[in-house]
Scaffold this motif. Sequence first.
Motif, PDB file in Angstrom:
ATOM      1  N   ASN A  50       0.830  -1.211   0.000  1.00 40.66           N
ATOM      2  CA  ASN A  50       0.000   0.000   0.000  1.00 40.66           C
ATOM      3  C   ASN A  50       0.863   1.259   0.000  1.00 40.66           C
ATOM      4  O   ASN A  50       0.482   2.264  -0.620  1.00 40.66           O
ATOM      5  CB  ASN A  50      -0.966  -0.004   1.182  1.00 40.66           C
ATOM      6  CG  ASN A  50      -2.192  -0.830   0.887  1.00 40.66           C
ATOM      7  OD1 ASN A  50      -3.047  -0.422   0.111  1.00 40.66           O
ATOM      8  ND2 ASN A  50      -2.256  -2.014   1.473  1.00 40.66           N
ATOM      9  N   GLY A  51       1.999   1.225   0.668  1.00 37.55           N
ATOM     10  CA  GLY A  51       2.914   2.364   0.630  1.00 37.55           C
ATOM     11  C   GLY A  51       3.442   2.601  -0.778  1.00 37.55           C
ATOM     12  O   GLY A  51       3.554   3.747  -1.236  1.00 37.55           O
ATOM     13  N   LEU A  55       2.946   5.894  -3.203  1.00 38.00           N
ATOM     14  CA  LEU A  55       4.021   6.623  -3.878  1.00 38.00           C
ATOM     15  C   LEU A  55       3.764   6.765  -5.371  1.00 38.00           C
ATOM     16  O   LEU A  55       4.116   7.782  -5.975  1.00 38.00           O
ATOM     17  CB  LEU A  55       5.363   5.917  -3.649  1.00 38.00           C
ATOM     18  CG  LEU A  55       5.925   5.993  -2.237  1.00 38.00           C
ATOM     19  CD1 LEU A  55       7.169   5.135  -2.125  1.00 38.00           C
ATOM     20  CD2 LEU A  55       6.213   7.428  -1.841  1.00 38.00           C
ATOM     21  N   ILE A  56       3.163   5.757  -5.967  1.00 37.39           N
ATOM     22  CA  ILE A  56       2.885   5.797  -7.403  1.00 37.39           C
ATOM     23  C   ILE A  56       1.726   6.733  -7.724  1.00 37.39           C
ATOM     24  O   ILE A  56       1.776   7.491  -8.692  1.00 37.39           O
ATOM     25  CB  ILE A  56       2.616   4.373  -7.929  1.00 37.39           C
ATOM     26  CG1 ILE A  56       3.895   3.537  -7.833  1.00 37.39           C
ATOM     27  CG2 ILE A  56       2.100   4.397  -9.355  1.00 37.39           C
ATOM     28  CD1 ILE A  56       3.695   2.062  -8.111  1.00 37.39           C
ATOM     29  N   HIS A  57       0.684   6.709  -6.918  1.00 37.15           N
ATOM     30  CA  HIS A  57      -0.513   7.512  -7.211  1.00 37.15           C
ATOM     31  C   HIS A  57      -1.071   8.105  -5.909  1.00 37.15           C
ATOM     32  O   HIS A  57      -2.080   7.634  -5.367  1.00 37.15           O
ATOM     33  CB  HIS A  57      -1.541   6.615  -7.897  1.00 37.15           C
ATOM     34  CG  HIS A  57      -2.704   7.351  -8.495  1.00 37.15           C
ATOM     35  ND1 HIS A  57      -2.636   8.618  -8.996  1.00 37.15           N
ATOM     36  CD2 HIS A  57      -3.994   6.952  -8.665  1.00 37.15           C
ATOM     37  CE1 HIS A  57      -3.819   8.976  -9.444  1.00 37.15           C
ATOM     38  NE2 HIS A  57      -4.663   7.985  -9.250  1.00 37.15           N
ATOM     39  N   ARG A  59      -2.623  11.005  -5.091  1.00 40.07           N
ATOM     40  CA  ARG A  59      -3.896  11.735  -5.043  1.00 40.07           C
ATOM     41  C   ARG A  59      -5.106  10.802  -4.971  1.00 40.07           C
ATOM     42  O   ARG A  59      -6.076  11.113  -4.302  1.00 40.07           O
ATOM     43  CB  ARG A  59      -4.034  12.647  -6.253  1.00 40.07           C
ATOM     44  CG  ARG A  59      -3.100  13.817  -6.176  1.00 40.07           C
ATOM     45  CD  ARG A  59      -3.336  14.736  -7.351  1.00 40.07           C
ATOM     46  NE  ARG A  59      -2.310  15.749  -7.399  1.00 40.07           N
ATOM     47  CZ  ARG A  59      -2.541  17.024  -7.195  1.00 40.07           C
ATOM     48  NH1 ARG A  59      -3.757  17.451  -6.977  1.00 40.07           N
ATOM     49  NH2 ARG A  59      -1.559  17.879  -7.242  1.00 40.07           N
ATOM     50  N   GLY A  60      -5.053   9.708  -5.660  1.00 40.04           N
ATOM     51  CA  GLY A  60      -6.194   8.797  -5.672  1.00 40.04           C
ATOM     52  C   GLY A  60      -5.999   7.587  -4.766  1.00 40.04           C
ATOM     53  O   GLY A  60      -6.672   6.579  -4.910  1.00 40.04           O
ATOM     54  N   PHE A  61      -5.077   7.711  -3.807  1.00 36.87           N
ATOM     55  CA  PHE A  61      -4.747   6.543  -2.969  1.00 36.87           C
ATOM     56  C   PHE A  61      -5.860   6.179  -1.993  1.00 36.87           C
ATOM     57  O   PHE A  61      -6.441   7.037  -1.350  1.00 36.87           O
ATOM     58  CB  PHE A  61      -3.471   6.804  -2.174  1.00 36.87           C
ATOM     59  CG  PHE A  61      -3.159   5.714  -1.189  1.00 36.87           C
ATOM     60  CD1 PHE A  61      -2.657   4.506  -1.613  1.00 36.87           C
ATOM     61  CD2 PHE A  61      -3.414   5.894   0.164  1.00 36.87           C
ATOM     62  CE1 PHE A  61      -2.390   3.491  -0.711  1.00 36.87           C
ATOM     63  CE2 PHE A  61      -3.149   4.887   1.077  1.00 36.87           C
ATOM     64  CZ  PHE A  61      -2.631   3.686   0.636  1.00 36.87           C
ATOM     65  N   GLN A  62      -6.135   4.887  -1.912  1.00 41.67           N
ATOM     66  CA  GLN A  62      -6.970   4.291  -0.874  1.00 41.67           C
ATOM     67  C   GLN A  62      -6.339   2.955  -0.519  1.00 41.67           C
ATOM     68  O   GLN A  62      -5.818   2.268  -1.390  1.00 41.67           O
ATOM     69  CB  GLN A  62      -8.391   4.046  -1.383  1.00 41.67           C
ATOM     70  CG  GLN A  62      -9.187   5.295  -1.617  1.00 41.67           C
ATOM     71  CD  GLN A  62     -10.604   4.945  -2.048  1.00 41.67           C
ATOM     72  OE1 GLN A  62     -11.050   3.809  -1.937  1.00 41.67           O
ATOM     73  NE2 GLN A  62     -11.322   5.932  -2.554  1.00 41.67           N
ATOM     74  N   PHE A  63      -6.392   2.602   0.756  1.00 39.14           N
ATOM     75  CA  PHE A  63      -5.869   1.299   1.148  1.00 39.14           C
ATOM     76  C   PHE A  63      -6.624   0.215   0.393  1.00 39.14           C
ATOM     77  O   PHE A  63      -7.847   0.294   0.237  1.00 39.14           O
ATOM     78  CB  PHE A  63      -6.034   1.057   2.658  1.00 39.14           C
ATOM     79  CG  PHE A  63      -4.855   1.501   3.465  1.00 39.14           C
ATOM     80  CD1 PHE A  63      -3.749   0.679   3.598  1.00 39.14           C
ATOM     81  CD2 PHE A  63      -4.846   2.735   4.082  1.00 39.14           C
ATOM     82  CE1 PHE A  63      -2.665   1.080   4.342  1.00 39.14           C
ATOM     83  CE2 PHE A  63      -3.770   3.155   4.826  1.00 39.14           C
ATOM     84  CZ  PHE A  63      -2.660   2.319   4.956  1.00 39.14           C
ATOM     85  N   SER A  64      -5.889  -0.811  -0.062  1.00 40.77           N
ATOM     86  CA  SER A  64      -6.562  -1.923  -0.733  1.00 40.77           C
ATOM     87  C   SER A  64      -7.368  -2.695   0.311  1.00 40.77           C
ATOM     88  O   SER A  64      -6.981  -2.792   1.470  1.00 40.77           O
ATOM     89  CB  SER A  64      -5.549  -2.836  -1.416  1.00 40.77           C
ATOM     90  OG  SER A  64      -4.639  -3.353  -0.480  1.00 40.77           O
ATOM     91  N   GLU A  65      -8.473  -3.227  -0.129  1.00 40.74           N
ATOM     92  CA  GLU A  65      -9.361  -3.952   0.773  1.00 40.74           C
ATOM     93  C   GLU A  65      -8.739  -5.304   1.105  1.00 40.74           C
ATOM     94  O   GLU A  65      -8.316  -6.039   0.216  1.00 40.74           O
ATOM     95  CB  GLU A  65     -10.721  -4.153   0.098  1.00 40.74           C
ATOM     96  CG  GLU A  65     -11.763  -4.689   1.041  1.00 40.74           C
ATOM     97  CD  GLU A  65     -13.126  -4.744   0.375  1.00 40.74           C
ATOM     98  OE1 GLU A  65     -13.804  -5.754   0.573  1.00 40.74           O
ATOM     99  OE2 GLU A  65     -13.477  -3.785  -0.331  1.00 40.74           O
ATOM    100  N   ALA A  66      -8.672  -5.609   2.371  1.00 38.26           N
ATOM    101  CA  ALA A  66      -8.108  -6.885   2.820  1.00 38.26           C
ATOM    102  C   ALA A  66      -9.241  -7.897   2.933  1.00 38.26           C
ATOM    103  O   ALA A  66      -9.965  -7.927   3.922  1.00 38.26           O
ATOM    104  CB  ALA A  66      -7.397  -6.710   4.151  1.00 38.26           C
TER     105      ALA A  66
END
Length: 160
Positions: A50-51, A55-57, A59-66
């Motif tokens: 997730n880190g 770093l790649i994106h 502005r549109g970052f959201q934690f991936s759903e586990a």
Amino acid sequence: MRTDEPVSIVPREAQQYQGRRAGLVTRSVAGVIDGIVVVVAVLAGYVGLNGLRFLIHPRGFQFSEASPLPGVVTVLLVMTGYLFVAWSITGRTYGCHLMGLRVVGRSGKRTGPLIALLRALFCVLFPLGLLLCAGRRQHSVQDFVLGTSVIYDWRSGPPR
């Protein structure tokens, strides 16, 4: 202290157990430690992934759903790999190291890669097989089928 006595890395109280088969409690504690190591590694991987996504994106970052199923599968795969690598290289996992245990084959030496892989798969897919080591012979189902033993061994390096 006398200088003519050989120095042993095995504590005096533990020397009588050196090389004997380990029982249920010691093996269970080692297994719990190994489980904690694997869960921490998987969580670190999740946070790291997730880190990287952040770093790649950013502005549109959201934690991936586990999701539960992929999470459980990941833990089982990482546990299998962890056990396989540890048993095939040193004969002991981190939990085994802390508890003074080592997995050995019929000859009393470290298991080969195939036996280590089969034992890892067997332990991950059938963990209740450990309960059989509460008996007099102190062999789990995995030990019985694959010809392995879990012994007390506080020495570093390969088994003798």
